[in-house]
Enzyme design. Structure first.
Site, PDB file in Angstrom:
ATOM      1  N   ASP A  15       0.743  -1.257  -0.337  1.00  0.00           N
ATOM      2  CA  ASP A  15       0.462  -0.119  -0.203  1.00  0.00           C
ATOM      3  C   ASP A  15       0.514   1.556   0.401  1.00  0.00           C
ATOM      4  O   ASP A  15       0.412   2.407   0.919  1.00  0.00           O
ATOM      5  CB  ASP A  15      -0.592   0.197   0.880  1.00  0.00           C
ATOM      6  CG  ASP A  15      -1.760  -0.864   1.414  1.00  0.00           C
ATOM      7  OD1 ASP A  15      -2.167  -1.859   2.052  1.00  0.00           O
ATOM      8  OD2 ASP A  15      -2.263  -2.261   0.179  1.00  0.00           O
ATOM      9  N   GLU A 184     -11.144   0.628  -3.587  1.00  0.00           N
ATOM     10  CA  GLU A 184     -10.233   1.407  -2.633  1.00  0.00           C
ATOM     11  C   GLU A 184      -9.024   1.846  -3.078  1.00  0.00           C
ATOM     12  O   GLU A 184      -8.743   1.928  -4.395  1.00  0.00           O
ATOM     13  CB  GLU A 184     -10.321   0.202  -1.757  1.00  0.00           C
ATOM     14  CG  GLU A 184      -9.338  -1.327  -2.658  1.00  0.00           C
ATOM     15  CD  GLU A 184      -9.801  -2.852  -1.338  1.00  0.00           C
ATOM     16  OE1 GLU A 184      -8.719  -3.351  -2.095  1.00  0.00           O
ATOM     17  OE2 GLU A 184      -9.857  -2.727  -0.314  1.00  0.00           O
TER      18      GLU A 184
HETATM   19  C1  6LW Z   1      -5.653  -1.984   2.393  1.00  0.00           C
HETATM   20  C2  6LW Z   1      -6.600  -1.782   0.783  1.00  0.00           C
HETATM   21  C3  6LW Z   1      -6.481  -4.131   1.531  1.00  0.00           C
HETATM   22  O1  6LW Z   1      -6.428  -1.035   3.207  1.00  0.00           O
HETATM   23  O2  6LW Z   1      -5.904  -4.156   2.089  1.00  0.00           O
HETATM   24  O3  6LW Z   1      -6.618  -5.712   0.122  1.00  0.00           O
HETATM   25  C4  6LW Z   1      -5.320  -4.156   2.922  1.00  0.00           C
HETATM   26  N1  6LW Z   1      -6.603  -4.317   0.115  1.00  0.00           N
HETATM   27  O4  6LW Z   1      -5.975  -1.590  -0.233  1.00  0.00           O
HETATM   28  C5  6LW Z   1      -4.524  -3.622   3.408  1.00  0.00           C
HETATM   29  O5  6LW Z   1      -3.423  -3.906   2.858  1.00  0.00           O
END
Ligand code: 6LW
Length: 499
Positions: A15, A184
């Site tokens: 991330d 996200e």
């Molecule tokens: C992060 C999100 C994700 O906040 O996992 O699966 C979380 N996607 O973007 C933790 O890495």
């Protein structure tokens, strides 16, 4: 822009978020239950990155002590405005959405201001220069209200008072991608008179990708661009998979790049990722008013394969991390030894006496000299409390142990001496048949006395210590631990064989 290493930062550094401030670049990543949390890296060429500090360096900034595995520091966004650095992040299953500030990106950072009543992840921070309004755009996945899961809220946005954390508007829904799961990692950028909204969608697994929309104001409405997701490795045989969760940056030469997470799964069917989600980079460009992002290709580094620590410094180097507590809380170092005082907790527990270093190469080896005349401890590789392999000495014996999903097996020999060298090697799977090569690697555990008479105790299948098998957000961490008494370590060596 050429010649950039990929991975840019190997090992579990997922991330990633990046900001350019003049001719300097700063990058931050997630750290979950590990401390110190949220590392900050610096670069002037986007190629060479130096760890300059951590956002989370003291108790109280995150609710780490009892955070569940994979909870904690999720997905920072780093930005800069009027001399202040900002990191917005979610302390998942902890304090919630937080705003940290600092004037020096190496720290110290603030205690962290809670964004009131906003229960989402992957917060982004952007300002409308026209009126100075601050926008937090985030993903509507609630990990902190404690309410039962009621579905994913898509991409949401508020305006906020950054000084108090008070929302100045009700959350509103924005464009949330092309319909793939888990929209996200949103980021807002102003470019050529438009506002661009870049998100990840498809989930952080193999279906991961990046999609882009644009509008004429930071609050939208946003219209999805052509060819979304504009970058994804899904269903390809590319070395770097799971590519997504990106952040856009302008390079020193004026060209554009996207820094994002990805994985390097190994094994004949590319099924197992020992290192977890790492930080990668790829080139990008603006075409007809839309962002084009190139596939992420490997570019092996030609340096940075080794890490040695003789524990001569009074404090441990910031490369060392611990689980739900700080290395300084468990480790006493200096004069060539690192001493860990076991408190009875094992690697099966939430807060073992453990200090670790991220494995950064799929093929790698670590060794350390241990004086266990007054205790029991050893060398381990872990994903979490349920997934770890270790070699342990003390009480006259040396034991190799494998724990997978709580299932355990041990191999024990009489210890050749109280002072031994423990070895942990991650090697490619031998054999030539497809079946032989299905796994990612083997983890070999052995003991020697000052490097001589190396005795192998166990050879364990590495697929069980992978991101896919452990269903983890982190990656392999190699570490030193003590269970009982004082265990003294010296001469820790880590060597990566390939990147
Ligand atoms: C992060 C999100 C994700 O906040 O996992 O699966 C979380 N996607 O973007 C933790 O890495």
């Amino acid at each position: 822009m050429t010649g950039l290493p990929n991975p840019l930062i190997p090992g579990f550094y997922p991330d990633p978020s990046v900001v350019r401030v003049g001719t300097d670049y700063y990058l931050a990543t997630s750290t979950f239950e590990y401390l110190p949390g949220v590392p900050v890296f610096h670069s002037t060429d986007l190629s060479h990155w130096t760890l300059i500090g951590h956002v989370v360096e003291r108790p109280g900034q995150l609710a780490s002590h009892d955070v569940p595995t994979n909870g904690g520091a999720w997905a920072p966004t780093i930005r800069h405005r009027d001399g202040t650095f900002y990191i917005v992040i979610t302390d998942a299953m902890g304090r919630g959405m937080l705003i940290f500030t600092a004037t020096d990106p190496a720290g110290p950072w603030s205690d962290g201001t809670v964004v009131e009543d906003i229960h989402g992840i992957d917060p982004d921070l952007a300002w409308d220069d026209d009126d100075g309004t601050a926008y937090i755009t985030y993903s509507g996945l609630d990990t902190t209200s404690g309410k039962p899961f009621s579905g994913h809220g898509g991409i949401q946005q508020i305006t906020v008072d950054l000084a108090t954390g008070k929302p100045l508007s009700e959350p509103k829904s924005l464009w949330s991608g092309t319909g793939l799961k888990f929209p996200e990692a949103p980021h807002l950028y102003r470019h050529d008179g438009y506002w661009y909204l870049m998100i990840a969608e498809g989930g952080t697994e193999r279906g991961h990708g990046i999609s882009v929309a644009r509008g004429t104001s930071p609050g939208g409405p946003f219209e999805g661009g052509p060819g979304n997701p504009v970058v994804s490795a899904r269903s390809t045989s590319r070395v770097i998979q799971n590519t997504g969760h990106g952040d856009l940056v302008q390079a020193p030469d004026g060209s554009w790049a996207v820094i994002m997470l990805g994985m390097r799964p190994a094994g004949a069917t590319q099924a197992f990722s020992a290192l977890g989600r790492e930080t990668f980079i790829t080139t990008a460009r603006w075409e007809d008013g839309w962002l084009r992002i190139d596939p992420v290709e490997p570019a092996p580094a030609n340096e940075g394969f080794g890490f040695t620590d003789h524990f001569t410094a009074p404090a441990l180097s910031p490369d060392w991390i611990a689980i739900r507590r700080y290395p300084s809380e468990v480790a006493d170092t200096g004069s060539g030894r690192l001493t860990l005082a076991g408190d009875g907790s094992t690697l099966d527990e939430l807060r073992p006496v453990f200090v670790g270093y991220r494995q950064q190469h799929r093929q790698a080896e670590a060794s350390v000299t241990v004086d266990a005349s007054e205790g029991i401890g050893g060398l381990a590789v872990r994903f979490d409390e349920l997934h770890h392999y270790e070699i342990e000495v003390g009480g006259g014996t040396v034991t190799a142990r494998g724990t997978v999903a709580g299932l355990r097996q041990e191999w024990t020999l009489p210890a050749p001496s109280d002072a031994v060298t423990l070895h942990l090697e991650c090697i490619p799977p031998p054999g030539s048949t497809l079946l032989d090569m299905l796994t990612s690697d083997l983890v070999v555990l052995s003991v020697s006395v000052a490097g001589a008479d190396k005795r192998e105790l166990a050879r364990l299948d590495g697929r069980y210590l992978s991101q896919e098998t452990a269903a983890s957000f982190t990656g392999r961490v190699l570490g030193l631990y003590a269970v009982h008494g004082d265990v003294a370590f010296s001469d820790f060596r880590y060597e990566g064989i390939e990147s």
